[in-house]
Design a protein around this motif. Structure first.
Motif, short mmCIF file in Angstrom:
data_model
loop_
_atom_site.label_atom_id
_atom_site.label_comp_id
_atom_site.label_asym_id
_atom_site.label_seq_id
_atom_site.Cartn_x
_atom_site.Cartn_y
_atom_site.Cartn_z
N GLU A 30 0.83 -1.20 0.00
CA GLU A 30 0.00 0.00 0.00
C GLU A 30 0.86 1.25 0.00
OE1 GLU A 30 -3.87 1.69 2.45
OE2 GLU A 30 -2.44 0.39 3.48
N TYR A 72 -6.46 -4.04 -1.15
CA TYR A 72 -7.76 -3.38 -1.16
C TYR A 72 -8.75 -4.10 -0.25
CZ TYR A 72 -12.16 -1.54 -2.96
OH TYR A 72 -13.40 -0.96 -3.06
N SER A 108 -8.18 3.28 0.06
CA SER A 108 -8.73 2.23 -0.79
C SER A 108 -9.14 2.76 -2.16
CB SER A 108 -9.93 1.56 -0.10
OG SER A 108 -10.91 2.52 0.24
N PHE A 112 -7.90 0.99 -5.53
CA PHE A 112 -8.85 0.43 -6.49
C PHE A 112 -8.67 1.04 -7.87
CE2 PHE A 112 -13.09 -0.64 -8.20
CZ PHE A 112 -13.06 -1.99 -7.93
#
Length: 203
Positions: A30, A72, A108, A112
């Motif tokens: 991330e 995610y 997120s 995405f």
């Protein structure tokens, strides 16, 4: 820890995922994505940041897309419970506004977007994303199925198609960076799905 940390690599236990190592890799993935963007994302960078071996990462996630999808999916704030207020309009409104809020207020949304971008040029990424979205459609369709059981929605309505229309609106806003959506617009979208927009709907 920084990417220059000289601490020993985290211990792996083979094909069985070690929870601490898994979370470290997901957090590293991330961070690398958000700091470097999709073009700068690599398994090498993730492994270095997480102090994990590349073979371990590839054993647990066979592709970048699989890893990003797990990033995610693993963020707890996206795994919201689909609403059940007893009223289909309120349920759909909560579903749509909750999805937009999640993407707007948490990382997120960026993750995405990257998944969708990767899926455009990589068959494996597209397959992973398609499988994930099929599962999400089945889950969100439960909103309509509950409404059908209450007699609020016609029995011949397709539950997954109805919620996919709402999700498609959210996708469009996500991919064009327009996640600030007013309550009025959310109400208009939900009402369009529930009542249609034809001037003279057939009986």
């Amino acid at each position: 820890m920084s990417e220059t940390d000289n601490s020993p690599a985290r211990r792996s236990i083979g094909a069985t995922r070690n929870p601490a190592s898994q979370e470290a890799i997901l957090a590293a993935a991330e961070a690398v994505l958000l700091e470097n963007g999709l073009n700068g994302f690599s398994i090498e960078a993730v492994a270095k940041r997480a102090r994990a071996g590349k073979p371990t990462i590839y054993r647990w996630w066979p592709s970048q897309a699989a890893l990003l999808l797990d990033v995610y999916h693993s963020r707890k704030h996206i795994n919201f419970i689909f609403p059940d207020t007893g009223n289909v309009r309120d349920d759909l409104r909560s579903y749509l506004s909750g999805l937009l809020k999640t993407w707007r207020e948490h990382t997120s949304g960026a993750v995405f977007r990257s998944l969708v971008a990767k899926a455009q040029g990589e068959p494996a990424a597209l397959a992973a994303l398609s499988a994930y979205m099929a599962d999400r459609r089945a889950q969100s369709g439960e909103i309509i199925r509950m409404a059908q059981a209450r007699g609020e929605v016609r029995a011949d309505a397709d539950p997954e198609l109805m919620t996919e229309i709402l999700a498609s609106f959210a996708w469009g806003r996500l991919l064009t960076d327009r996640l600030e959506v007013s309550d009025k617009d959310i109400d208009a979208v939900v009402d369009a799905v529930l009542t249609g927009i034809a001037a003279n709907p057939s009986a």
